[in-house]
Write a protein that holds these residues in place. Structure first.
Motif, PDB file in Angstrom:
ATOM      1  N   ASN A   1     -49.044-101.769 -57.666  1.00 40.44           N
ATOM      2  CA  ASN A   1     -50.259-101.126 -58.150  1.00 40.44           C
ATOM      3  C   ASN A   1     -50.012 -99.629 -58.167  1.00 40.44           C
ATOM      4  OD1 ASN A   1     -51.384-103.797 -56.700  1.00 40.44           O
ATOM      5  ND2 ASN A   1     -52.734-103.200 -58.359  1.00 40.44           N
TER       6      ASN A   1
ATOM      7  N   MET B   1     -47.232 -85.672 -54.971  1.00 43.09           N
ATOM      8  CA  MET B   1     -46.576 -86.908 -55.389  1.00 43.09           C
ATOM      9  C   MET B   1     -46.025 -86.786 -56.811  1.00 43.09           C
ATOM     10  SD  MET B   1     -48.009 -90.710 -56.144  1.00 43.09           S
ATOM     11  CE  MET B   1     -48.985 -90.096 -57.499  1.00 43.09           C
TER      12      MET B   1
ATOM     13  N   ARG C   1     -48.221-100.705 -47.713  1.00 40.56           N
ATOM     14  CA  ARG C   1     -47.520-100.045 -48.820  1.00 40.56           C
ATOM     15  C   ARG C   1     -46.683-101.046 -49.619  1.00 40.56           C
ATOM     16  NH1 ARG C   1     -46.858 -94.660 -49.404  1.00 40.56           N
ATOM     17  NH2 ARG C   1     -47.926 -93.309 -47.941  1.00 40.56           N
ATOM     18  N   TYR C   2     -46.027-101.951 -48.899  1.00 38.51           N
ATOM     19  CA  TYR C   2     -45.198-102.960 -49.556  1.00 38.51           C
ATOM     20  C   TYR C   2     -46.044-103.834 -50.476  1.00 38.51           C
ATOM     21  CZ  TYR C   2     -42.428-107.262 -50.038  1.00 38.51           C
ATOM     22  OH  TYR C   2     -41.770-108.360 -50.540  1.00 38.51           O
ATOM     23  N   GLU C   3     -47.197-104.242 -49.985  1.00 38.58           N
ATOM     24  CA  GLU C   3     -48.058-105.126 -50.776  1.00 38.58           C
ATOM     25  C   GLU C   3     -48.589-104.413 -52.024  1.00 38.58           C
ATOM     26  OE1 GLU C   3     -48.063-108.084 -49.661  1.00 38.58           O
ATOM     27  OE2 GLU C   3     -49.699-109.204 -50.612  1.00 38.58           O
ATOM     28  N   LEU C   4     -48.805-103.107 -51.914  1.00 34.69           N
ATOM     29  CA  LEU C   4     -49.408-102.354 -53.021  1.00 34.69           C
ATOM     30  C   LEU C   4     -48.362-101.777 -53.984  1.00 34.69           C
ATOM     31  CD1 LEU C   4     -52.227-100.396 -51.120  1.00 34.69           C
ATOM     32  CD2 LEU C   4     -52.476-102.422 -52.577  1.00 34.69           C
ATOM     33  N   VAL C   5     -47.113-102.165 -53.812  1.00 33.63           N
ATOM     34  CA  VAL C   5     -46.046-101.486 -54.556  1.00 33.63           C
ATOM     35  C   VAL C   5     -46.184-101.664 -56.069  1.00 33.63           C
ATOM     36  CG1 VAL C   5     -44.317-103.329 -54.578  1.00 33.63           C
ATOM     37  CG2 VAL C   5     -43.585-100.951 -54.395  1.00 33.63           C
TER      38      VAL C   5
ATOM     39  N   ASP D   1     -46.242 -90.341 -46.541  1.00 35.78           N
ATOM     40  CA  ASP D   1     -47.588 -89.778 -46.480  1.00 35.78           C
ATOM     41  C   ASP D   1     -47.472 -88.276 -46.682  1.00 35.78           C
ATOM     42  OD1 ASP D   1     -49.240 -92.002 -46.078  1.00 35.78           O
ATOM     43  OD2 ASP D   1     -48.613 -92.148 -43.991  1.00 35.78           O
TER      44      ASP D   1
ATOM     45  N   ARG E   1     -54.729-112.647 -45.598  1.00 31.07           N
ATOM     46  CA  ARG E   1     -53.449-113.223 -45.199  1.00 31.07           C
ATOM     47  C   ARG E   1     -52.955-112.636 -43.885  1.00 31.07           C
ATOM     48  NH1 ARG E   1     -49.697-115.466 -48.571  1.00 31.07           N
ATOM     49  NH2 ARG E   1     -50.619-114.610 -50.433  1.00 31.07           N
TER      50      ARG E   1
ATOM     51  N   ARG F   1     -48.986-100.140 -41.650  1.00 31.91           N
ATOM     52  CA  ARG F   1     -49.080 -99.204 -42.771  1.00 31.91           C
ATOM     53  C   ARG F   1     -47.972 -99.478 -43.796  1.00 31.91           C
ATOM     54  NH1 ARG F   1     -52.303 -94.767 -43.199  1.00 31.91           N
ATOM     55  NH2 ARG F   1     -51.460 -93.296 -44.696  1.00 31.91           N
ATOM     56  N   GLN F   2     -46.783 -99.732 -43.288  1.00 35.29           N
ATOM     57  CA  GLN F   2     -45.647-100.002 -44.170  1.00 35.29           C
ATOM     58  C   GLN F   2     -45.838-101.320 -44.927  1.00 35.29           C
ATOM     59  OE1 GLN F   2     -43.632 -97.740 -44.740  1.00 35.29           O
ATOM     60  NE2 GLN F   2     -41.908 -98.688 -45.819  1.00 35.29           N
TER      61      GLN F   2
ATOM     62  N   SER G   1     -45.961 -96.919 -54.124  1.00 34.26           N
ATOM     63  CA  SER G   1     -46.407 -96.676 -52.748  1.00 34.26           C
ATOM     64  C   SER G   1     -45.241 -96.733 -51.757  1.00 34.26           C
ATOM     65  CB  SER G   1     -47.465 -97.711 -52.351  1.00 34.26           C
ATOM     66  OG  SER G   1     -46.959 -99.017 -52.567  1.00 34.26           O
ATOM     67  N   MET G   2     -44.135 -97.361 -52.145  1.00 35.39           N
ATOM     68  CA  MET G   2     -42.993 -97.457 -51.232  1.00 35.39           C
ATOM     69  C   MET G   2     -42.010 -96.303 -51.412  1.00 35.39           C
ATOM     70  SD  MET G   2     -43.139 -99.985 -49.106  1.00 35.39           S
ATOM     71  CE  MET G   2     -41.516-100.602 -48.622  1.00 35.39           C
TER      72      MET G   2
ATOM     73  N   GLY H   1     -51.453 -90.011 -54.704  1.00 38.52           N
ATOM     74  CA  GLY H   1     -50.324 -89.921 -53.790  1.00 38.52           C
ATOM     75  C   GLY H   1     -50.325 -91.024 -52.749  1.00 38.52           C
ATOM     76  N   TYR H   2     -51.222 -92.005 -52.913  1.00 34.95           N
ATOM     77  CA  TYR H   2     -51.300 -93.224 -52.094  1.00 34.95           C
ATOM     78  C   TYR H   2     -51.802 -93.019 -50.664  1.00 34.95           C
ATOM     79  CZ  TYR H   2     -48.426 -95.143 -55.869  1.00 34.95           C
ATOM     80  OH  TYR H   2     -47.935 -95.507 -57.092  1.00 34.95           O
ATOM     81  N   THR H   3     -51.642 -91.856 -50.088  1.00 36.91           N
ATOM     82  CA  THR H   3     -51.968 -91.678 -48.672  1.00 36.91           C
ATOM     83  C   THR H   3     -53.399 -92.121 -48.370  1.00 36.91           C
ATOM     84  OG1 THR H   3     -50.357 -89.909 -48.444  1.00 36.91           O
ATOM     85  CG2 THR H   3     -52.113 -89.978 -46.806  1.00 36.91           C
ATOM     86  N   LYS H   4     -54.331 -91.652 -49.185  1.00 37.54           N
ATOM     87  CA  LYS H   4     -55.744 -91.977 -48.903  1.00 37.54           C
ATOM     88  C   LYS H   4     -56.043 -93.452 -49.161  1.00 37.54           C
ATOM     89  CE  LYS H   4     -57.578 -87.368 -49.490  1.00 37.54           C
ATOM     90  NZ  LYS H   4     -57.635 -87.207 -48.016  1.00 37.54           N
TER      91      LYS H   4
ATOM     92  N   ARG I   1     -47.862-109.610 -57.624  1.00 36.40           N
ATOM     93  CA  ARG I   1     -48.369-110.391 -58.759  1.00 36.40           C
ATOM     94  C   ARG I   1     -47.253-111.190 -59.424  1.00 36.40           C
ATOM     95  NH1 ARG I   1     -49.940-105.409 -59.392  1.00 36.40           N
ATOM     96  NH2 ARG I   1     -48.680-105.125 -61.263  1.00 36.40           N
TER      97      ARG I   1
ATOM     98  N   GLN J   1     -52.397 -83.890 -52.319  1.00 37.72           N
ATOM     99  CA  GLN J   1     -51.525 -85.053 -52.128  1.00 37.72           C
ATOM    100  C   GLN J   1     -51.038 -85.601 -53.460  1.00 37.72           C
ATOM    101  OE1 GLN J   1     -54.323 -87.341 -49.799  1.00 37.72           O
ATOM    102  NE2 GLN J   1     -53.269 -86.884 -47.880  1.00 37.72           N
ATOM    103  N   GLY J   2     -51.953 -85.694 -54.405  1.00 32.95           N
ATOM    104  CA  GLY J   2     -51.576 -86.238 -55.701  1.00 32.95           C
ATOM    105  C   GLY J   2     -50.616 -85.326 -56.443  1.00 32.95           C
TER     106      GLY J   2
END
Lengths: 166, 292, 781
Positions: free
Chosen positions: A134, C672, A128-132, C708, A118, A124-125, C703-704, A140-143, B109, C668-669
């Motif tokens: 999951n 968090m 993050r928004y799309e993965l919110v 980082d 899409r 990056r933000q 994630s929001m 910690g999401y960073t990786k 979703r 990191q984990g």
């Protein structure tokens, strides 16, 4: 009392007999035997049961199997063909160490892959928004965001070189 | 399995491919039936055995076009997915407040499956969409065995998860008056976690009026009562008295906070909700009248 | 106090600092990563067995009461229901957990299935087995339990009152630890300043994404379970419950979808074992998320009271600490958690005179037990808040007050044992603050920006009086590939993978030629469970020694074949080399077979042991510690109380990194999870009943919600793990809440003392500060 249904999953058709209250999640995980679609909460909150229905991420736990007959279902294992080669996005996850326990990984990969189609210029933000939806409890999401960002870079590069050849 | 076996959670499953069919099935099954659109609120309840419908009437086969314009109204068919609302250039142009609010609904979703009709029918008092539809002064079109009728949003949301739709009716369309160039809007919410249901949210539409300097304000609070709450003229009175200035905004915000009796829950106390109401009313109002 | 057993060589004696490594210190993608990104890894709920039943628990609806009747007839009549088991079907209906090793806690047993009394809402009463999961769920609703409610007690401090209802006849105090050193009364009286504080933490859910789950079957009359567990050694307790010899129970641990301590106690095991034992059929049990929220163990809420006395220059002279931990209804691992809280109550600071009491108290709440950080993380919020308070009272910087008091190697901790490795906490602080730097100003006039930091000290390895040991078994196959067998369980942190890396380093076997078989009581040598940040330390040392011993076994043959001199061999890339000549591991293995030289090595590594005397509160505690500092920048909305964590840096001395990407991931984990604990997560209970069991209402960060996490690693080269490594599993969760509180105080001028620091609590603090004297807020602005 069971209903006969036909599901198209990862390009293959499956005939199943299910109760009407059988969720798509249970049908995929238990009846068809796909370990990459996982129960995590049954509320649509965690994202471990993410699958693609006609290429859009949905909650398999909030869809009944009887409802899913007219869509093409894709799970993580359908991302690559039978050959062992990983999808480039999966390679980015590997290289960045974007999985720890791995339970959220299928949902993360599928959701990011659709966003790449899409909007491969997503920031990056925006990633993050799309993965919110999951959730991940380990990394910690960073990786994960690092991995997705790198893949988006590859997609953009390929688009600009007109490629497709690899 | 014997008929006596209390195997009740395995409901009958019926599909409707047009509204007439849905209405017929609904009449056939009566109270035991549940309509399912996106299912993002209903299915968790079934999974947790909190809802055990005798039949599920699936509206998903109903084909609908995207949002369209009709004589000064933006028409959104009930089965329009949140995703389609977000992607619609018409919504972005004519109803940016709705676009913003839908972007805060659930996650990708939920937005892919959830429908605007479902959100309005579910009538969660903390939901973004009921709040915005009410602030917009929209209409909800419902259809039943005796035909179609349109219910102003002001009369639609009755109490928790309860609307003015009769048992034999279904919501088929949402109609929102198109905003003009001079109109303003404001939407703000506080959630404990990003994209969760709002602790408190405030939606404001400010319609400019040719005859008057002060715009027509519609201010709606979400998460503070059993339904989205449209603020009355008495609460907005400082605006009439002072015009669109910071003093009026402060007074309205204070009035709004004083007027409500919110409940405490797992995420926030009643007192905190009252404070948020004041802050968010002020911020949304300021944004709507261009003082943000 | 610390004794070194003769078979425990000095951990510093093996190759480490100064040596260069080929495999250690790199971050290869291991077998488990590959399976995980493909989605093909089979977790505990993924196995299906022929004729498998689905098992589900009937749980208590009330928090405290007597069971007057259990009627299973309607459930049994439901077609598809195969069994409904209750207390009378359990051969030995007790789980006895002497978590402290018998050092002073009262002995209280927990029933597998409640017989006559229930002590918390969610306590298992019956287990249903049916042919389909939907039928099992319906049958659960058909089991009728009649209760007679009795008064309960729902907070730990109330449970200490003389007239409090007794959760157990043995009393409401499970254990009362005392650590005493020096002369607190006199030192405190002589102190120039004394600061006091009371700090509270909350119930926290592990919220691993994989719920508690597993399957069971009977094979050759052995009850076999394949489950999501951190501790396969629970096989012993399962055998006790079934009253069968230990040899008749086999536990296999699947790779876990997260554990964090929540799979350290048994979860599904006894119930699956019972179902399979009674029905002789395979069974599966998966707890629903809501069941897990309701009834799985939680992190202990701590009530902590601190008094700290210091000299004018900031040197601490005395500290008194009182800790009360809510153990919930059963002991689980509370005795040990509260011990860790006591032992670490003063943090990384030299405190010559200490009196610390730490009690685990029964309530009719859901049981608390192990959770990443294990008591030593809750106290960070206490001791770091005290340090900041001290700094502001003395008018010196937060850095200076810490510099006066940090431990150095060789110092003695309050329990009397010595710190034997480097203390690089200063370096971690400097790095963290340097990385954090100065951020942009507030984004709006109603917002304030603040920066802060917190230091932490977390043990790794079990308390030393357990005389911990771990085994690893290595076999070089005749094709040159290497087999590792270890009882280690893998939480997702790379426990198995790091063993491969260490063995590969020593033996030169390429990683792709190594297979690692883990987590099986029948086929693997025991490694102890994966908890207490102990596996790299324990199994890492075991595999290192096994690898060296195996290499020594092979060396004679290799030297002979290569005509090499003593010490000339290089082991690398699947080959042994000397003076330009080389030999593949396959050829070496084949030759060893010919000559009758053993190509296997089974090594049991024993950690140094010790003794602790609970009556004097002195003795050995933990093998060693991992130190670190976190730093954060927050922006606080003064009107809504919302806190945005704008930037976050976490720095730890990990001794030596075996796999840098995994180390970074752990940090990191952990950070968090700490941020969720600091700001969002809570399991509110109303008279022992969960206010909500919905996952939607349990706020683990999305994630929001997270910035980082920047990681700054220090490698002091000193640690008691293999090659000088320190454990890093738990340490990164510790400093977070204190760091956030410190940054918030910097932003708004008031210190949060209760967790989680919700927006609502921020506003309350601002109100209190405002009414106490409106000046403070302005000064900070």
């Amino acid at each position: 009392m069971k209903t006969q249904i036909f599901l198209t999953v990862n390009g293959e058709q499956h005939e199943l007999w299910v109760r009407n209250d059988r969720t798509l999640l249970d049908a995929l995980h238990d009846d068809i035997g796909l370990p990459d679609v996982r129960y995590g909460c049954g509320e649509g909150v965690c994202g471990t049961c993410t699958v693609l229905a006609d290429n859009e991420p949905i909650n398999a736990c909030l869809t009944f199997a009887v409802q899913a007959q007219d869509v093409a279902i894709q799970t993580l294992s359908g991302l690559t063909n039978a050959s062992e080669e990983l999808h480039p996005l999966q390679k980015c996850f590997l290289e960045h160490g974007a999985a720890q326990c791995g339970f959220c990984t299928p949902g993360m990969v599928l959701t990011s892959k659709v966003l790449a189609q899409r909007n491969p210029s997503a920031t990056r933000q925006e990633i993050r928004y799309e993965l919110v939806g999951n959730l991940c409890r380990c990394t910690g999401y960073t990786k994960i965001v690092d991995a997705v960002e790198e893949y988006f870079g590859q997609v953009r590069e390929q688009a600009s070189t007109g490629g497709g050849d690899r | 399995m014997s008929a006596a076996a209390p195997n009740s959670s395995a409901f009958e499953y019926q599909t409707a491919d047009c509204w007439e069919e849905a209405i017929k099935l609904r009449a056939l099954w009566g109270e035991g039936a549940k309509l399912i659109a996106g299912g993002q609120s209903l299915v968790p309840m079934i999974n947790l055995r909190l809802a055990m419908p005798a039949a599920l009437i699936d509206l998903n086969p109903i084909v609908s076009s995207g949002p369209w314009l009709d004589q000064g109204e933006l028409v959104i068919p009930a089965m329009t997915r949140h995703r389609a609302v977000l992607d619609s250039p018409l919504v972005a142009t004519h109803f940016p407040m709705l676009a913003k609010a839908v972007g805060l609904v659930g996650n990708v979703r939920v937005r892919n499956r959830g429908t605007i009709g479902g959100s309005v029918s579910h009538a969660d008092p903390t939901g973004e969409i009921p709040c915005v539809v009410l602030a917009a002064g929209g209409r909800i079109v419902v259809q039943g065995p005796s035909g179609m009728r349109s219910v102003p949003a002001d009369d639609f949301f009755l109490t928790y998860l309860t609307t003015a739709t009769d048992l034999d009716e279904v919501v088929t369309e949402i109609r929102l008056p198109v905003a003009g160039d001079q109109d303003g809007w404001g939407f703000d919410e506080v959630t404990r976690r990003f994209s969760d249901f709002a602790t408190v949210e405030v939606a404001v539409s400010a319609r400019s009026r040719a005859s008057e300097e002060i715009p027509e304000l519609r201010v709606v609070l979400g998460g503070v009562a059993d339904r989205p709450l449209l603020l009355g003229e008495d609460i907005l009175e400082p605006f009439r008295r002072l015009g669109a200035d910071p003093q009026a905004i402060d007074e309205v915000a204070q009035n709004a906070a004083n007027s409500i009796s919110p409940e405490s829950d797992v995420h926030a106390s009643a007192d905190y909700r009252r404070r948020l109401t004041q802050v968010l009313t002020r911020r949304s109002l300021a944004q709507a009248v261009g003082l943000g | 106090m610390t004794e070194v057993l003769p078979d425990a060589p000095d951990v510093g004696s093996l190759p480490r600092t100064g040596e260069t490594y080929n495999i250690v210190g790199t971050s290869p993608a291991h077998h488990d990563f590959i399976e995980k990104v493909k989605g093909s890894l089979l977790y505990a709920a993924d196995w299906r067995l022929p004729g498998m039943l689905h098992a589900k628990l009937v749980r208590s609806q009330i928090a405290s009461g007597r069971i007057t009747r259990i009627d299973t007839s309607a459930a049994l009549a439901l077609p598809g229901v195969v069994a409904v088991l209750t207390a009378e079907d359990v051969p030995y209906n007790q789980i006895v957990e002497n978590a402290s090793g018998g050092l002073g806690e009262v002995t209280v047993s927990q029933p597998v299935l409640a017989a006559d009394r229930v002590r918390y809402a969610g306590e298992p009463i019956a287990v249903v087995a049916a042919t389909e999961p939907e039928i099992a769920a319906e049958a659960v609703d058909l089991v009728e339990v009649t209760y007679e409610e009795t008064p309960g007690v729902f907070d730990a401090e109330s449970a200490l009152a003389d007239d409090a209802p007794l959760v157990h006849e043995e009393g409401n105090v499970l254990v009362n630890w005392n650590i005493v050193r020096g002369d607190v009364e006199n030192e405190m009286a002589a102190a120039d300043v004394v600061v006091e504080g009371e700090y509270q933490s909350q119930h926290v859910e592990h919220a691993y994404l994989e719920p508690e789950s597993g399957v069971s079957w009977l094979e050759n009359d052995v009850v076999t379970l394949r489950i999501s567990t951190q501790v396969i050694e629970h096989a012993t307790e399962i055998a006790e419950i079934l009253e069968v010899p230990e040899s008749k129970v086999r536990v296999i641990a699947s790779y876990m979808g997260g554990g964090f301590g929540g799979k350290e106690d048994m979860t599904v095991e006894p119930y699956l074992a019972l179902v399979t034992w009674h029905t002789r059929k395979p069974a599966r049990m998966v707890w629903t998320r809501q069941e897990s929220m309701l009834a799985s163990t939680k992190r202990h809420p701590f009530l902590m009271r601190y008094r700290t006395g210091a000299r004018q220059d900031g040197t601490i002279v005395a500290q008194e600490v009182e800790i009360i931990g809510d153990a919930g209804a059963y002991p689980c691992l509370s005795a040990r958690v509260l011990f860790a809280g006591a032992a670490l109550a003063c943090g990384p600071y030299r405190v010559p005179s200490v009196r610390c009491t730490s009690r685990a108290v029964f309530t009719n709440n859901v049981p608390s037990s192990a959770f990443r950080g294990f008591g030593a993380m809750q106290v960070v919020f206490g001791y770091e808040s005290q340090m900041d308070q001290l700094a502001s009272k003395l008018g010196i910087s937060r850095e200076e007050v810490r510099d006066r008091n940090y431990y150095v190697k060789g110092d003695t901790i309050p329990s009397g044992d010595e710190i034997t490795t480097a203390v690089a906490v200063t370096q971690t602080r400097e790095l963290a603050l340097q990385e954090l730097g100065e951020g942009p100003p507030p984004t709006a006039s109603h917002k304030r920006v603040g920066r802060g930091f917190g230091c932490g000290m977390q043990p790794y390895g079990r308390t030393i009086w357990f005389r911990d040991h771990a085994s690893a078994w290595l076999t070089l196959q005749t094709d040159g590939s290497l087999l590792i067998r270890s009882g280690v369980t893998d939480l997702g942190a790379g426990q198995a993978a790091s063993l491969c890396q260490i063995a590969s380093e020593v033996l030169g076997a390429p990683l792709e030629s190594i297979s690692v078989y883990i987590g099986d009581t029948a086929l693997n040598p025991p490694a102890g469970g994966t908890f207490a940040t102990r596996q790299l330390y324990m199994s890492g040392n075991a595999i290192l020694r096994a690898s060296h011993d195996l290499r020594d076994q092979l060396t004679g043959v290799a030297e002979d074949l290569l005509d090499a001199a003593d010490g000339e061999l290089a082991w690398q890339g699947g080959k042994v080399q000397a003076g330009g000549r080389s030999l593949t591991l396959a050829d070496l293995a084949k030759e060893c077979q010919q000559r009758g030289v053993n190509t296997s090595n089974l090594y049991t590594w024993r950690a140094p042991g010790g003794k602790f005397d609970p009556s004097t509160g002195q003795g050995g505690t933990f093998p060693d510690y991992t130190f670190g500092t976190h730093a954060a920048e927050v922006e606080v909305d003064l009107e809504t109380g919302q806190v945005e964590v704008r930037r976050y840096v976490a720095s730890h001395d990990v001794g030596r990194q075996i796999n840098p990407v995994r180390v970074e991931g752990q940090i990191q984990g952990g950070a968090m999870q700490g941020l969720g604990y600091a700001l969002m997560e809570d399991c509110p209970l109303d008279e022992g009943q969960a206010v909500s069991t919905l996952f939607a209402n349990y706020l683990i960060p999305s994630s929001m919600d997270m910035p980082d996490i920047q990681v700054a690693v220090v490698e002091s080269g000193e640690g008691r793990g293999p090659l000088g490594a320190r454990g890093i599993g738990e340490p990164p969760v510790g400093p977070t809440a204190a760091t956030i509180a410190s940054a918030i105080e910097d932003a708004i001028g008031v210190r949060p003392t209760q967790l989680p620091i919700t927006p609502e609590r921020i506003l309350k603090l601002l109100d209190e500060a405002g009414s106490a004297g409106a000046q403070t807020g302005e000064e900070q602005a």
